[in-house]
Design an enzyme around this catalytic site. Structure first.
Site, PDB file in Angstrom:
ATOM      1  N   HIS A 175       0.776  -1.257   0.104  1.00  0.00           N
ATOM      2  CA  HIS A 175       0.013   0.017  -0.022  1.00  0.00           C
ATOM      3  C   HIS A 175       0.926   1.269   0.045  1.00  0.00           C
ATOM      4  CE1 HIS A 175       0.442   0.034   4.542  1.00  0.00           C
ATOM      5  NE2 HIS A 175      -0.021   1.428   4.436  1.00  0.00           N
ATOM      6  N   LYS A 179       0.394   5.357  -2.236  1.00  0.00           N
ATOM      7  CA  LYS A 179       0.547   6.655  -1.252  1.00  0.00           C
ATOM      8  C   LYS A 179       0.847   7.791  -2.612  1.00  0.00           C
ATOM      9  CE  LYS A 179       1.676   4.977   3.159  1.00  0.00           C
ATOM     10  NZ  LYS A 179       1.131   5.452   4.374  1.00  0.00           N
ATOM     11  N   ASP A 232       7.598  -7.410   8.334  1.00  0.00           N
ATOM     12  CA  ASP A 232       6.311  -6.666   8.122  1.00  0.00           C
ATOM     13  C   ASP A 232       6.492  -5.287   7.354  1.00  0.00           C
ATOM     14  OD1 ASP A 232       3.592  -5.843   8.825  1.00  0.00           O
ATOM     15  OD2 ASP A 232       4.295  -4.839  10.609  1.00  0.00           O
ATOM     16  N   HIS A 237       7.621  -2.445   2.361  1.00  0.00           N
ATOM     17  CA  HIS A 237       7.440  -0.898   2.279  1.00  0.00           C
ATOM     18  C   HIS A 237       9.077  -0.384   2.122  1.00  0.00           C
ATOM     19  CE1 HIS A 237       3.724  -1.690   3.315  1.00  0.00           C
ATOM     20  NE2 HIS A 237       3.524  -1.740   4.594  1.00  0.00           N
TER      21      HIS A 237
HETATM   22  C1  BG6 Z   1       1.488  -2.386   7.239  1.00  0.00           C
HETATM   23  C2  BG6 Z   1       2.088  -3.084   8.493  1.00  0.00           C
HETATM   24  O1  BG6 Z   1       1.732  -2.817   6.123  1.00  0.00           O
HETATM   25  O2  BG6 Z   1       1.874  -1.063   7.245  1.00  0.00           O
HETATM   26  C3  BG6 Z   1       1.836  -2.360   9.808  1.00  0.00           C
HETATM   27  O3  BG6 Z   1       1.568  -4.337   8.611  1.00  0.00           O
HETATM   28  C4  BG6 Z   1       2.187  -0.895   9.757  1.00  0.00           C
HETATM   29  O4  BG6 Z   1       2.487  -3.017  10.880  1.00  0.00           O
HETATM   30  C5  BG6 Z   1       1.510  -0.333   8.470  1.00  0.00           C
HETATM   31  O5  BG6 Z   1       1.607  -0.272  10.986  1.00  0.00           O
HETATM   32  C6  BG6 Z   1       2.034   1.015   8.461  1.00  0.00           C
HETATM   33  O6  BG6 Z   1       1.314   1.795   7.281  1.00  0.00           O
HETATM   34  P1  BG6 Z   1       1.055   3.157   7.129  1.00  0.00           P
HETATM   35  O7  BG6 Z   1       0.503   3.635   5.821  1.00  0.00           O
HETATM   36  O8  BG6 Z   1       0.316   3.630   8.337  1.00  0.00           O
HETATM   37  O9  BG6 Z   1       2.285   3.947   7.483  1.00  0.00           O
END
Ligand code: BG6
Length: 493
Positions: A175, A179, A232, A237
């Site tokens: 995800h 952004k 995770d 990410h």
């Molecule tokens: C998720 C993780 O993919 O991303 C979570 O599993 C984390 O642990 C989250 O909190 C963070 O996403 P964002 O968009 O809130 O930075």
């Protein structure tokens, strides 16, 4: 543009669906991006007792959508959503009912299967989709991370899913790629000549990428324990952000070219092994502490552990990309839970000037820094030296040029809506290719394997601090500092 589609959210009553997907879809509907002729099916082990509307109201009470809510649009949206009881292991009457519900005369109408379920159910779900003929040309499957637990399990998932959905119908979500600010990074790099000439080890000293969270792991203990920050956050990410910062300009900003270039970065990551891992990777676990003036429990208490656990809630590491552009430039990546602040930020730190041409300028010349903030707001900042008018002793001072690029809030789709709509249109640019996932796992698996073999526990850090001392040390050993330590505050604040 309004999209008309069929969407099936497997795990429709689960956390991801309730917290992210449904609020995003509702906002999309209100903003006119999702047509009222679309159909949304939520599969769940247990159907609903009542009608969809009050249930949705409850869902939105927990996580309010980004847009204003009103009774009329909620009613209309609820009319598009149906909760259906469905098992994900065996077929039967419930699957026949789903198949009937999805019948359409329009063979071009997109059908998106969003698997918001544990990866252990991906294979059986795809088999059933295949068995009931729901994987035809109009279908795409969206896989939510984590994609497996390691390289082997990720490969097995990719193989299994691949038996029913070819790569061009498979959409692996990260995800972060949805952004707005992350996409802005591509715009910034590849539509301004200004940066390209400077974007290499010739002028850049090092790059820091931080995703800091102040939340703990409460509410997700089942998932988090045994997963940890490396799987995770880093495997996906952080490594995806690294790819976008470091990749070569793609020939075209299209899915294949972008993914090819990102893959080259992952392939060029220097392998970390043995003692190199101990030296270059720090892992930590938060202990009780204080956040915003209130006492908060430690990780063990948050996940109700009966015996100590080695699961890390913090990682800081130094990586190198072995190619011509980045040779010798360290990339410092960092993420953690229960840190003092929540933000995602990339700091490009340029080299010191090679020679100070004026003896009176002294030694207070800070290197230039370009800061790309992606969260909580989209913000660009350029730090540079100018003449100091106000002090006779200090001839120069550092100033910051700030640019708020947040734009019109109502035009922002939010990562999940944006990615769902891209999947509807079959655009894979912001999705992760199978090879990327596997290369990222190969790289982090070595580190995780080393930790597991050593049985050393993670370093401790107090909740509300910037992680273990060793993370600070990782920088100071190289005569560098994390940006928040340098400035005492983050840019633009
Ligand atoms: C998720 C993780 O993919 O991303 C979570 O599993 C984390 O642990 C989250 O909190 C963070 O996403 P964002 O968009 O809130 O930075």
């Amino acid at each position: 543009m309004q999209d008309v589609f069929d969407l099936v959210i497997f795990g429709g009553g689960g956390d991801l669906s309730r917290r992210k997907l449904l609020p995003a879809l509702y906002s999309g509907f209100v903003a006119g991006r999702v047509s009222k002729d679309s159909r949304i099916y939520l599969t769940s082990r247990k159907g609903l007792d009542g009608s969809t509307e009050p249930w949705l109201k409850d869902v939105f009470k927990e996580t309010p959508p980004a847009c204003e809510m009103d009774a009329k649009s909620l009613k209309e949206f609820a009319g598009m959503v149906r909760v259906i009881e469905l098992g994900l292991v065996d077929g039967g009457a419930d699957w026949e009912a789903l198949k009937d519900a999805l019948k359409t005369d329009d063979e071009t109408r997109p059908l998106v299967h969003f698997l918001a379920i544990p990866p252990s159910l991906f294979t059986s779900t795809c088999e059933l989709l295949g068995a009931y003929g729901l994987n035809g040309p109009r279908a795409r499957v969206v896989l939510e991370k984590p994609l497996g637990h390691d390289l082997e399990s990720a490969r097995a998932i990719n193989e299994d899913v691949g038996r029913f959905f070819p790569e061009n119908q498979t959409f692996r979500i990260d995800h972060y790629l949805g952004k707005e600010a992350v996409q802005n990074l591509l715009a910034l790099r590849f539509s301004n000549i200004l940066f390209e000439e400077l974007w290499s080890g010739r002028t850049i000293d090092h790059i820091q990428i931080t995703i800091a969270e102040n939340q703990g792991v409460q509410g997700r203990k089942g998932f988090y324990e045994g997963t940890g920050a490396m799987r995770d956050m880093v495997q996906n990410h952080l490594l995806q952000l690294l790819c976008l910062v470091a990749m070569e300009p793609p020939a075209r900003l299209e899915a294949d070219s972008i993914r090819e270039e990102k893959l080259k970065v992952l392939k060029s990551l220097k392998k970390l092994e043995g003692a190199d891992i101990d030296r270059n990777v720090v892992r930590g676990q938060y202990q009780s502490g204080a956040m915003f003036g209130e006492a908060v429990p430690g990780y063990a208490e948050d996940v109700e552990l009966e015996s100590p656990s080695n699961t890390e809630t913090f990682v800081a590491l130094k990586a190198h990309i072995e190619n011509w552009r980045w040779a010798g430039v360290p990339f410092y990546l960092r993420t953690g839970k229960r840190l003092p602040d929540r933000f995602a930020e990339i700091v490009i730190q340029f080299k010191q000037i090679p020679h100070s041409p004026h003896p009176g300028w002294g030694t207070n010349i800070s290197p230039n820094r370009f800061i790309i903030r992606m969260q909580p707001e989209d913000h660009l900042a350029l730090r540079m030296m100018v003449k100091n008018h106000s002090s006779a002793d200090e001839k120069l001072k550092e100033v910051e040029m700030n640019l708020d690029v947040t734009g019109d809030d109502h035009l922002r789709l939010g990562p999940y809506l944006r990615l769902i709509l891209d999947a509807v249109r079959g655009d894979q640019s912001l999705f992760v290719h199978r090879d990327e996932v596997e290369h990222a796992w190969r790289w982090v698996d070595r580190i995780i394997g080393h930790w597991e073999a050593s049985a050393e526990p993670p370093e401790s850090y107090q909740a509300g601090t910037w992680g273990p001392y060793e993370a600070h040390d990782l920088m100071t050993r190289d005569r560098r500092e994390w940006f928040h330590e340098t400035s005492g505050k983050r840019s633009g604040k």
